[in-house]
Design a protein around this motif. Structure first.
Motif, PDB file in Angstrom:
ATOM      1  N   PRO A 716      14.932   6.871 -15.190  1.00  0.00           N
ATOM      2  CA  PRO A 716      13.803   7.128 -14.922  1.00  0.00           C
ATOM      3  C   PRO A 716      14.325   7.487 -13.183  1.00  0.00           C
ATOM      4  CG  PRO A 716      13.584   4.837 -14.811  1.00  0.00           C
ATOM      5  CD  PRO A 716      14.830   4.821 -15.722  1.00  0.00           C
ATOM      6  N   ASN A 717      14.809   8.142 -12.756  1.00  0.00           N
ATOM      7  CA  ASN A 717      15.029   8.852 -11.352  1.00  0.00           C
ATOM      8  C   ASN A 717      13.607   9.341 -11.187  1.00  0.00           C
ATOM      9  OD1 ASN A 717      18.357   8.795 -12.034  1.00  0.00           O
ATOM     10  ND2 ASN A 717      18.502   9.716 -12.797  1.00  0.00           N
ATOM     11  N   TRP A 718      13.168   8.954  -9.505  1.00  0.00           N
ATOM     12  CA  TRP A 718      12.444  10.206  -9.263  1.00  0.00           C
ATOM     13  C   TRP A 718      11.200  10.035  -9.626  1.00  0.00           C
ATOM     14  CZ3 TRP A 718      15.299  10.687  -4.932  1.00  0.00           C
ATOM     15  CH2 TRP A 718      16.653  10.747  -4.751  1.00  0.00           C
ATOM     16  N   CYS A 719      11.038   9.067 -10.058  1.00  0.00           N
ATOM     17  CA  CYS A 719       9.508   8.271 -11.170  1.00  0.00           C
ATOM     18  C   CYS A 719       8.412   7.572 -10.862  1.00  0.00           C
ATOM     19  CB  CYS A 719       9.579   9.118 -12.226  1.00  0.00           C
ATOM     20  SG  CYS A 719      10.314   8.549 -13.432  1.00  0.00           S
ATOM     21  N   ARG A 720      10.233   6.171 -10.382  1.00  0.00           N
ATOM     22  CA  ARG A 720       9.107   4.723  -9.889  1.00  0.00           C
ATOM     23  C   ARG A 720       8.171   4.129  -9.402  1.00  0.00           C
ATOM     24  NH1 ARG A 720      12.534   0.814 -12.491  1.00  0.00           N
ATOM     25  NH2 ARG A 720      14.214   2.348 -12.679  1.00  0.00           N
ATOM     26  N   LYS A 721       7.706   4.011  -9.196  1.00  0.00           N
ATOM     27  CA  LYS A 721       5.935   3.724  -8.681  1.00  0.00           C
ATOM     28  C   LYS A 721       7.009   1.994  -7.985  1.00  0.00           C
ATOM     29  CE  LYS A 721       3.042   6.094 -10.653  1.00  0.00           C
ATOM     30  NZ  LYS A 721       0.786   5.702 -11.269  1.00  0.00           N
ATOM     31  N   LEU A 722       6.001   2.286  -6.809  1.00  0.00           N
ATOM     32  CA  LEU A 722       6.414   0.794  -6.272  1.00  0.00           C
ATOM     33  C   LEU A 722       6.242  -0.213  -7.495  1.00  0.00           C
ATOM     34  CD1 LEU A 722       5.821   1.444  -2.623  1.00  0.00           C
ATOM     35  CD2 LEU A 722       7.454   0.981  -3.589  1.00  0.00           C
ATOM     36  N   PRO A 723       5.824  -1.551  -6.979  1.00  0.00           N
ATOM     37  CA  PRO A 723       4.662  -2.197  -7.807  1.00  0.00           C
ATOM     38  C   PRO A 723       4.071  -2.537  -6.856  1.00  0.00           C
ATOM     39  CG  PRO A 723       6.926  -3.557  -5.836  1.00  0.00           C
ATOM     40  CD  PRO A 723       7.427  -2.436  -6.021  1.00  0.00           C
ATOM     41  N   VAL A 724       3.584  -2.341  -6.294  1.00  0.00           N
ATOM     42  CA  VAL A 724       2.091  -3.292  -5.623  1.00  0.00           C
ATOM     43  C   VAL A 724       1.691  -2.121  -4.837  1.00  0.00           C
ATOM     44  CG1 VAL A 724       2.752  -4.800  -4.960  1.00  0.00           C
ATOM     45  CG2 VAL A 724       3.188  -3.287  -3.570  1.00  0.00           C
ATOM     46  N   SER A 725      -0.227  -1.871  -5.324  1.00  0.00           N
ATOM     47  CA  SER A 725      -0.850  -0.943  -4.144  1.00  0.00           C
ATOM     48  C   SER A 725      -0.505  -0.095  -3.126  1.00  0.00           C
ATOM     49  CB  SER A 725      -1.968  -0.844  -4.527  1.00  0.00           C
ATOM     50  OG  SER A 725      -2.287  -2.055  -3.725  1.00  0.00           O
ATOM     51  N   LEU A 726      -1.066   0.392  -1.833  1.00  0.00           N
ATOM     52  CA  LEU A 726      -0.629   0.339  -0.509  1.00  0.00           C
ATOM     53  C   LEU A 726      -1.700  -0.829  -0.203  1.00  0.00           C
ATOM     54  CD1 LEU A 726       0.217   2.454   1.408  1.00  0.00           C
ATOM     55  CD2 LEU A 726      -0.908   4.053   0.927  1.00  0.00           C
ATOM     56  N   ARG A 727      -2.875  -0.684  -0.515  1.00  0.00           N
ATOM     57  CA  ARG A 727      -3.283  -2.449  -0.184  1.00  0.00           C
ATOM     58  C   ARG A 727      -2.743  -3.255  -0.296  1.00  0.00           C
ATOM     59  NH1 ARG A 727      -8.954  -1.880   0.669  1.00  0.00           N
ATOM     60  NH2 ARG A 727      -9.373  -0.601  -1.010  1.00  0.00           N
ATOM     61  N   GLU A 728      -2.133  -3.099  -1.263  1.00  0.00           N
ATOM     62  CA  GLU A 728      -1.485  -4.897  -1.149  1.00  0.00           C
ATOM     63  C   GLU A 728       0.055  -4.530  -0.284  1.00  0.00           C
ATOM     64  OE1 GLU A 728      -2.704  -6.309  -5.954  1.00  0.00           O
ATOM     65  OE2 GLU A 728      -0.899  -4.710  -5.407  1.00  0.00           O
ATOM     66  N   LEU A 729       0.134  -3.446  -0.150  1.00  0.00           N
ATOM     67  CA  LEU A 729       1.724  -3.186   0.500  1.00  0.00           C
ATOM     68  C   LEU A 729       1.271  -3.114   1.873  1.00  0.00           C
ATOM     69  CD1 LEU A 729       4.438  -2.894   1.456  1.00  0.00           C
ATOM     70  CD2 LEU A 729       3.982  -0.139   1.712  1.00  0.00           C
ATOM     71  N   MET A 730      -0.153  -3.017   2.706  1.00  0.00           N
ATOM     72  CA  MET A 730      -0.088  -3.283   4.142  1.00  0.00           C
ATOM     73  C   MET A 730      -0.727  -4.703   4.364  1.00  0.00           C
ATOM     74  SD  MET A 730      -2.502  -0.382   3.902  1.00  0.00           S
ATOM     75  CE  MET A 730      -1.541   1.141   3.933  1.00  0.00           C
ATOM     76  N   ARG A 731      -1.295  -5.343   3.032  1.00  0.00           N
ATOM     77  CA  ARG A 731      -1.479  -7.431   3.621  1.00  0.00           C
ATOM     78  C   ARG A 731      -0.093  -7.890   3.123  1.00  0.00           C
ATOM     79  NH1 ARG A 731      -7.665  -6.801   0.088  1.00  0.00           N
ATOM     80  NH2 ARG A 731      -8.723  -6.006   1.368  1.00  0.00           N
ATOM     81  N   ASP A 732       0.705  -7.562   2.183  1.00  0.00           N
ATOM     82  CA  ASP A 732       1.410  -8.389   2.353  1.00  0.00           C
ATOM     83  C   ASP A 732       2.371  -9.113   3.360  1.00  0.00           C
ATOM     84  OD1 ASP A 732       4.546  -8.906   2.111  1.00  0.00           O
ATOM     85  OD2 ASP A 732       4.312  -8.357   0.042  1.00  0.00           O
ATOM     86  N   PRO A 733       2.271 -10.344   3.753  1.00  0.00           N
ATOM     87  CA  PRO A 733       2.842 -11.209   4.832  1.00  0.00           C
ATOM     88  C   PRO A 733       4.640 -10.509   5.240  1.00  0.00           C
ATOM     89  CG  PRO A 733       2.059 -12.203   3.148  1.00  0.00           C
ATOM     90  CD  PRO A 733       2.165 -11.520   2.594  1.00  0.00           C
ATOM     91  N   ARG A 734       5.408 -10.144   4.154  1.00  0.00           N
ATOM     92  CA  ARG A 734       6.506 -10.114   4.397  1.00  0.00           C
ATOM     93  C   ARG A 734       6.317  -8.469   5.503  1.00  0.00           C
ATOM     94  NH1 ARG A 734       8.650  -9.430  -1.347  1.00  0.00           N
ATOM     95  NH2 ARG A 734       6.556  -8.581  -1.723  1.00  0.00           N
ATOM     96  N   SER A 735       5.922  -7.579   5.272  1.00  0.00           N
ATOM     97  CA  SER A 735       5.670  -6.623   6.063  1.00  0.00           C
ATOM     98  C   SER A 735       5.732  -6.748   7.837  1.00  0.00           C
ATOM     99  CB  SER A 735       4.396  -5.404   5.837  1.00  0.00           C
ATOM    100  OG  SER A 735       3.698  -5.746   5.633  1.00  0.00           O
ATOM    101  N   GLU A 736       4.570  -7.417   8.283  1.00  0.00           N
ATOM    102  CA  GLU A 736       4.258  -8.079   9.485  1.00  0.00           C
ATOM    103  C   GLU A 736       5.629  -9.509  10.132  1.00  0.00           C
ATOM    104  OE1 GLU A 736       3.030  -8.670  12.773  1.00  0.00           O
ATOM    105  OE2 GLU A 736       2.179  -7.099  11.341  1.00  0.00           O
ATOM    106  N   ARG A 737       5.422  -9.751   9.172  1.00  0.00           N
ATOM    107  CA  ARG A 737       7.104 -11.415   9.697  1.00  0.00           C
ATOM    108  C   ARG A 737       8.409 -10.122   9.942  1.00  0.00           C
ATOM    109  NH1 ARG A 737       9.108 -15.511   6.325  1.00  0.00           N
ATOM    110  NH2 ARG A 737      11.747 -15.502   7.174  1.00  0.00           N
ATOM    111  N   LEU A 738       8.612  -8.965   8.231  1.00  0.00           N
ATOM    112  CA  LEU A 738       9.847  -7.630   9.116  1.00  0.00           C
ATOM    113  C   LEU A 738       9.620  -7.114  10.602  1.00  0.00           C
ATOM    114  CD1 LEU A 738      12.266  -6.768   8.929  1.00  0.00           C
ATOM    115  CD2 LEU A 738      11.427  -4.990   7.243  1.00  0.00           C
ATOM    116  N   ALA A 739       8.159  -6.630  10.498  1.00  0.00           N
ATOM    117  CA  ALA A 739       8.248  -5.888  11.696  1.00  0.00           C
ATOM    118  C   ALA A 739       8.525  -6.855  13.139  1.00  0.00           C
ATOM    119  CB  ALA A 739       6.940  -5.233  11.738  1.00  0.00           C
ATOM    120  N   GLY A 740       7.483  -8.261  12.809  1.00  0.00           N
ATOM    121  CA  GLY A 740       7.859  -8.560  13.857  1.00  0.00           C
ATOM    122  C   GLY A 740       8.936  -8.742  14.597  1.00  0.00           C
TER     123      GLY A 740
END
Length: 749
Positions: A716-740
């Motif tokens: 399934p090339n070029w059609c796989r979706k992310l495992p979480v929604s955009l809302r969940e991505l934005m709330r994911d503590p891993r994003s703030e941690r990596l960004a920091g």
């Protein structure tokens, strides 16, 4: 004049056309180009290399070309340097030599006259040549040194006695380097995220990430301090079944993928009763819910839903904003005039693109099966035919529909660019420019005189692909490219540089040379064809400076040192992948060894994600698909991966980045943890590279890679979706941690 053996004549013509006589692969093995390959590539370029007589004719025509044309088609100069001179070739008998006068002038792109000269009589005569019993002379004139960067048309007329000639050429005045933003010049090292737009999930999109989702990502990334957002190619994809979903084989690299349009933000979607009725229909809502819930992007369902509603929007748009009858409609509202101005501004490229889309739709409907333009009735195969012009007249409403789609996409994209500025991003969007497009798509139809349709491009044999790779894309013919004033290249660069602050050029080595494979022959029978690199780099620098956009060159694979050196001198960033940056012993290069003028990433769309690499997901997938030649090859790759993982742990340990409790033996760390992934990104953040990007998939610990080269339907090339929604991505503590961590390692200057 040409009394050599046929084989030598073949080699002479091949050399003039840029065909390499030999090349060395990534392992240093020499490959000698065969005469079979030379003939096939020359034939793909439009030459007739059939026998000795034909070769002599072609060589003679090559030699006489500039004399008969009157001048070279292009002259490139650099701002601030001596522009040199240009030559005019005039048919003239000896008694008229001193009577020849030349009037020549230079016009800017807007038609403004910038320079005019009268030369002669009594001009100095240069070389002369007899062609078909007619004498030609050379006249040389200095170019003005005060022209600002840009494109100019030079026209010249010569007369005197029996002498008479008229000629023109494109003059390109370019900066010596591509644009580099002030923030980077001042020492700031940027970071950002890379994502596949189609993979975004949200509660409101129609089953594919769209421009509204991208706007939400801009706000999220901006608040985290990101300066760059890397995107997959947003090129227009084929709109008829079967859909070609690879963004690296689009129907056109000039225009946007209309599947990314946020339909509900279209003005007519909000005002049209027909549209509102369709949106409220339970069966339609169910269709959207199913597309949204699908783990993979269902391109058929998305295209069907969006096209149906956008078609209703378009009908309402015409009713509300225009008066008159087809094909002559007059705008009657501000919105109608905005559309009209967009169409006028985009001009012939958009008109031809929309016309192709309408033709393709029509032929698909009539034939009721997939039909490529090469199989259309002959009178529709040429964009300049009378039949095509008549089709456009009769189907202008449909042609205008595809212009409408591009207008909507361009408007939404421009709004997003403004949003990156508001978010304080120094670069904003980093777009990916694919190497080529589908030969049977819109660009292939329009540029068939520039593209070598009887050849493919790819890569020479290497350890990954012992027989070489064939990418199925038609290469541009360097001879015809220059003869056309590089219009093909200029249009593509200009259209792709206007929606962001950076561009990544896929397989940037194609500015210098490209591996051609005659159609029907295996990739191992291919060879390199050289391109006018200095001209192409000058155009790249000019378009980059105009757009104020940074240029990154994807320089992976077989890349001679001199190519990287020339790209660096032209201001093009190198593209450095963590997996590949090794010393001679195979150890990971320390961060300080990365070149400053580069963009650093852990992985790419064609390579395993960080979690997939660590856990061997790519090896497991290849084994399931039977892509290993033997089980021994699979076992050897697993062993090599274990060694590489140990090298990664050693590199992290040497930088003091190995997470607490993680041993330096990979056998005791079977899975990629968040802490270990963060450490790898911190390792890259310590490099002097101007930009570091973190893939969203790596942030989320995704195992499956975006694209598995060598597979089409099997994966399934070029059609796989992310495992979480955009809302969940934005709330994911891993994003703030990596960004920091990235903010700390790469602070704003």
């Amino acid at each position: 004049m040409y009394d050599q053996p046929e084989t030598e004549l073949l080699r002479l013509l091949a050399e003039r056309a840029g065909i390499a006589s030999e090349y060395h692969d990534i392992a240093g093995t020499q490959h000698v180009t065969t005469d079979e390959t030379r003939r096939a590539i020359l034939a793909a370029m439009g030459f007739r290399p059939t026998d000795r007589a034909a070769l002599i004719e072609e060589l003679t025509a090559w030699d006489n070309g500039p004399w008969l044309r009157g001048c070279d088609p292009v002259r490139v100069t650099t701002v601030g340097r001596d522009p040199g001179s240009w030559s005019l070739y005039v048919p003239c008998e000896s008694p008229d030599d001193q009577r020849v006068q030349v009037h020549w002038l230079i016009h800017a792109e807007n038609g403004e006259k910038r320079y005019e000269r009268e030369e002669g009589p009594g001009l100095a005569i240069g070389d002369s040549r007899i062609i078909d019993n007619r004498r030609y002379i050379t006249l040389t004139f200095p170019l003005p040194s005060d022209l600002p960067m840009g494109y100019y048309e030079v026209k010249a007329w010569a007369q005197g006695g029996q002498a008479a000639a008229e000629a023109s050429f494109r003059l390109i005045v370019a900066p010596d380097r591509c644009h580099v933003p002030d923030t980077i010049r001042q020492g700031e090292r940027l970071w950002g995220f890379a994502l596949q737009l189609y993979s975004l999930r949200s509660e409101r999109n129609w089953g594919i990430g769209d421009f509204r989702d991208l706007g939400d990502v801009v706000e999220w990334a901006g608040k985290l301090g990101a300066g760059v957002l890397g995107l997959n190619p947003l090129h227009a994809l084929k709109n008829v079944k079967p859909y070609h979903i690879s963004p690296y084989a689009p129907t056109s690299r000039l225009f946007l993928n209309d599947l990314y349009i946020d339909v509900e933000q279209v003005a007519e979607c909000k005002t049209s009763p027909e549209v509102q009725k369709r949106l409220a229909d339970p069966s339609f809502r169910a269709q959207l819910d199913a597309a949204r819930a699908s783990e993979l992007v269902d391109y058929n369902a998305v295209a069907s839903a969006k096209r149906a509603v956008l078609d209703l929007c378009y009908r309402a748009f015409l009713r509300e904003n225009f008066e008159g009858t087809e094909p002559d409609l007059t705008p009657k509202t501000a919105r109608g005039w905005f559309f009209h101005q967009y169409v006028q501004q985009e001009g012939e490229p958009l008109a031809q693109y929309a016309l192709f889309q309408a033709l393709e739709d029509e032929r698909q409907f009539v034939q009721s099966r997939s039909v490529v333009w090469a199989d259309w009735p002959e009178h529709y195969r040429s964009p300049a035919s009378d039949a095509v012009a008549e089709f456009k007249r009769r189907h202008m409403k449909r042609v205008r529909f595809f212009q409408y789609l591009q207008w909507l996409a361009a408007d939404q994209m421009a709004t997003l660019v403004a949003k990156t500025h508001e978010a304080g991003m120094p670069i904003g969007f980093y777009h990916d420019l694919a190497l080529g497009s589908d030969r049977y798509g819109a660009d292939g139809w329009r540029f068939q005189d520039v593209l070598a349709m009887k050849a493919d491009c790819g890569a020479p044999p290497d350890a990954f692909a012992p027989e070489g790779q064939n990418w199925g894309l038609s290469p541009a013919d360097p001879v015809r490219l220059r003869a056309g004033g590089y219009e093909y290249v200029i249009e593509i660069l200009r259209n792709n540089l206007r929606y962001g602050g950076a561009i990544r050029i896929d397989h940037v080595m194609a500015l210098f040379r490209l591996f051609w494979i005659p159609r029907g022959l295996p990739a191992s029978k291919g060879t390199y064809v050289h391109y006018p690199a200095e001209d192409l780099l000058a155009i790249l620098a000019l378009e980059s400076a105009r757009a104020k956009a940074l240029v990154i060159g994807e320089d992976l694979g077989t890349v001679p040192d001199w190519v990287r050196e020339r790209l660096a001198a032209a201001g093009v960033l190198s593209y450095r992948v963590f997996y590949f940056e090794r010393t001679g012993s195979g150890a990971l290069k320390p961060p300080g060894s990365y070149p400053a003028q580069s963009l650093a990433v852990v992985t790419t769309h064609d390579l395993p994600t960080l979690a997939g690499y660590w856990e061997g997901a790519d090896i497991e997938t290849r084994a399931k698909l039977g892509l290993f030649a033997s089980d021994q090859a699979r076992i050897a790759m697993l062993a090599e991966r274990r060694t590489d993982k140990a090298r990664i742990l050693a590199a992290l340990k040497s930088e003091g980045l190995l997470p607490e409790g993680v041993p330096d033996d990979p056998a005791h760390t079977p899975a990629m943890t968040t802490e270990l992934a963060d450490a790898v990104h911190q390792y890259l953040a310590r490099t002097p590279s101007w930009i570091v990007l973190a893939n969203v998939e790596d942030l989320l610990g995704v195992r499956a890679q975006t694209n598995l080269p060598g597979t089409v339907d099997e994966h399934p090339n070029w059609c796989r979706k992310l495992p979480v929604s955009l809302r969940e991505l934005m709330r994911d503590p891993r994003s703030e941690r990596l960004a920091g961590q990235l903010r700390q390692a790469r602070p704003v200057v």
